[in-house]
Scaffold this motif. Structure first.
Motif, PDB file in Angstrom:
ATOM      1  N   LEU A  72       0.667  -1.094   0.409  1.00  0.00           N
ATOM      2  CA  LEU A  72       0.273  -0.175   0.042  1.00  0.00           C
ATOM      3  C   LEU A  72       0.938   0.728   0.134  1.00  0.00           C
ATOM      4  CD1 LEU A  72      -2.424   1.803   0.680  1.00  0.00           C
ATOM      5  CD2 LEU A  72      -2.044   1.224   2.793  1.00  0.00           C
ATOM      6  N   VAL A  73       1.277   2.018  -0.845  1.00  0.00           N
ATOM      7  CA  VAL A  73       1.471   3.012  -0.924  1.00  0.00           C
ATOM      8  C   VAL A  73       0.265   4.299  -0.349  1.00  0.00           C
ATOM      9  CG1 VAL A  73       2.551   4.745  -2.795  1.00  0.00           C
ATOM     10  CG2 VAL A  73       2.745   2.887  -3.253  1.00  0.00           C
ATOM     11  N   TRP A  74       1.445   4.689   0.731  1.00  0.00           N
ATOM     12  CA  TRP A  74       0.719   6.434   1.542  1.00  0.00           C
ATOM     13  C   TRP A  74       1.373   7.199   1.691  1.00  0.00           C
ATOM     14  CZ3 TRP A  74       2.177   8.022   6.174  1.00  0.00           C
ATOM     15  CH2 TRP A  74       1.278   9.134   7.008  1.00  0.00           C
ATOM     16  N   PRO A  75       0.641   7.798   0.827  1.00  0.00           N
ATOM     17  CA  PRO A  75       1.113   9.210   0.478  1.00  0.00           C
ATOM     18  C   PRO A  75       1.413  10.233   1.780  1.00  0.00           C
ATOM     19  CG  PRO A  75      -0.948   9.200  -0.094  1.00  0.00           C
ATOM     20  CD  PRO A  75      -0.732   7.905   0.766  1.00  0.00           C
ATOM     21  N   CYS A  76       2.579   9.677   2.540  1.00  0.00           N
ATOM     22  CA  CYS A  76       3.458  10.956   3.861  1.00  0.00           C
ATOM     23  C   CYS A  76       3.191  12.231   3.479  1.00  0.00           C
ATOM     24  CB  CYS A  76       4.238  10.177   4.631  1.00  0.00           C
ATOM     25  SG  CYS A  76       4.989  10.743   5.830  1.00  0.00           S
ATOM     26  N   SER A  77       1.587  13.101   4.431  1.00  0.00           N
ATOM     27  CA  SER A  77       2.479  14.431   4.402  1.00  0.00           C
ATOM     28  C   SER A  77       1.945  15.102   5.988  1.00  0.00           C
ATOM     29  CB  SER A  77       0.927  15.113   3.435  1.00  0.00           C
ATOM     30  OG  SER A  77       1.557  16.557   3.777  1.00  0.00           O
ATOM     31  N   VAL A  78       3.290  14.990   6.673  1.00  0.00           N
ATOM     32  CA  VAL A  78       3.158  15.694   8.237  1.00  0.00           C
ATOM     33  C   VAL A  78       3.151  16.930   8.107  1.00  0.00           C
ATOM     34  CG1 VAL A  78       4.387  15.632  10.164  1.00  0.00           C
ATOM     35  CG2 VAL A  78       3.591  13.395   8.715  1.00  0.00           C
ATOM     36  N   ARG A  79       2.385  18.215   8.845  1.00  0.00           N
ATOM     37  CA  ARG A  79       2.961  19.090   9.177  1.00  0.00           C
ATOM     38  C   ARG A  79       2.840  19.983  10.369  1.00  0.00           C
ATOM     39  NH1 ARG A  79       1.420  23.368   5.140  1.00  0.00           N
ATOM     40  NH2 ARG A  79       2.115  23.115   3.467  1.00  0.00           N
ATOM     41  N   ASN A  80       3.346  20.666  11.114  1.00  0.00           N
ATOM     42  CA  ASN A  80       3.462  20.324  12.537  1.00  0.00           C
ATOM     43  C   ASN A  80       4.573  21.543  13.189  1.00  0.00           C
ATOM     44  OD1 ASN A  80       2.924  20.215  15.281  1.00  0.00           O
ATOM     45  ND2 ASN A  80       3.481  18.183  15.034  1.00  0.00           N
ATOM     46  N   ARG A  81       4.152  22.065  13.527  1.00  0.00           N
ATOM     47  CA  ARG A  81       4.384  23.614  14.508  1.00  0.00           C
ATOM     48  C   ARG A  81       4.686  23.372  15.820  1.00  0.00           C
ATOM     49  NH1 ARG A  81       4.740  28.866  13.056  1.00  0.00           N
ATOM     50  NH2 ARG A  81       4.560  30.516  14.658  1.00  0.00           N
ATOM     51  N   LEU A  82       5.933  23.510  15.903  1.00  0.00           N
ATOM     52  CA  LEU A  82       6.328  23.413  17.808  1.00  0.00           C
ATOM     53  C   LEU A  82       7.055  24.031  18.235  1.00  0.00           C
ATOM     54  CD1 LEU A  82       8.775  20.412  15.882  1.00  0.00           C
ATOM     55  CD2 LEU A  82       6.521  19.752  17.301  1.00  0.00           C
ATOM     56  N   LEU A  83       6.980  24.880  19.073  1.00  0.00           N
ATOM     57  CA  LEU A  83       7.589  26.123  19.793  1.00  0.00           C
ATOM     58  C   LEU A  83       8.416  24.930  20.368  1.00  0.00           C
ATOM     59  CD1 LEU A  83       7.600  28.920  21.482  1.00  0.00           C
ATOM     60  CD2 LEU A  83       5.143  27.004  23.236  1.00  0.00           C
ATOM     61  N   LEU A  84       9.429  25.772  20.666  1.00  0.00           N
ATOM     62  CA  LEU A  84      10.954  25.252  21.277  1.00  0.00           C
ATOM     63  C   LEU A  84      10.975  26.063  22.607  1.00  0.00           C
ATOM     64  CD1 LEU A  84      13.051  25.980  18.211  1.00  0.00           C
ATOM     65  CD2 LEU A  84      11.445  24.172  18.449  1.00  0.00           C
ATOM     66  N   LEU A  85      11.013  24.654  23.605  1.00  0.00           N
ATOM     67  CA  LEU A  85      11.053  25.419  24.607  1.00  0.00           C
ATOM     68  C   LEU A  85      12.632  24.481  25.363  1.00  0.00           C
ATOM     69  CD1 LEU A  85       8.176  23.746  26.408  1.00  0.00           C
ATOM     70  CD2 LEU A  85       8.376  25.949  25.982  1.00  0.00           C
TER      71      LEU A  85
END
Length: 158
Positions: A72-85
């Motif tokens: 199964l070809v799964w289109p990986c698309s991750v978007r994440n906003r990270l607050l750096l501590l």
């Protein structure tokens, strides 16, 4: 390794494309470790001095369909906003209710590939399946008899 806090403070970005096989922990979750993954970290410092990175990951991953057991070809698309501590720094009160941002404690040097791999592992579907497929059947054409059918037959003889 990179200083993500400096990247965010300066508003810089980092973009790379890496082979899937270079993501060692991810390989165990894949049917085939082929192709590439492209990621980008875009840094930002807001008016209050808070440091953020926007992370984007793109790539096609080959998983095993849990219904038909085929690729199964799964289109990986991750978007994440990270607050750096900083290590030990508490999450600011105004960020506790914000579901659009995840907090991340960072050391002076951060392994970008490990962070990308973490995000992809979290995004993987729990049960990957094609939209339309059939479960596998035995090669000899004989359908396997359900254990419940056998119990039903035994119960009828008693």
């Amino acid at each position: 390794m990179i200083d993500l806090r400096a990247l965010a403070r300066d508003g810089r970005s980092v973009q790379r494309t890496v082979p899937v096989k270079s993501l060692g922990r991810l390989i165990d979750s894949l049917l085939e470790p082929v192709g590439t993954v492209t990621f980008e970290f875009q840094g930002e410092c807001d008016d209050e001095g808070k440091l953020y990175v926007d992370l984007r990951v793109q790539g096609d991953l080959v998983l095993q369909c849990q219904r038909c057991l085929e690729a199964l070809v799964w289109p990986c698309s991750v978007r994440n906003r990270l607050l750096l501590l900083r290590a030990g720094e508490e999450l600011p009160e105004d960020e506790l209710e914000n579901d659009e941002v995840d907090a991340l404690e960072v050391e002076p040097q951060t392994d970008l590939l490990a962070l990308v791999e973490d995000e992809v592992l979290l995004a993987l579907p729990l049960v990957p399946r094609h939209e339309n497929c059939e479960p596998p059947v035995k090669a000899d054409g004989n359908e396997e008899i359900s254990p419940f059918a056998v119990l039903r037959q035994l119960r009828g003889k008693v």
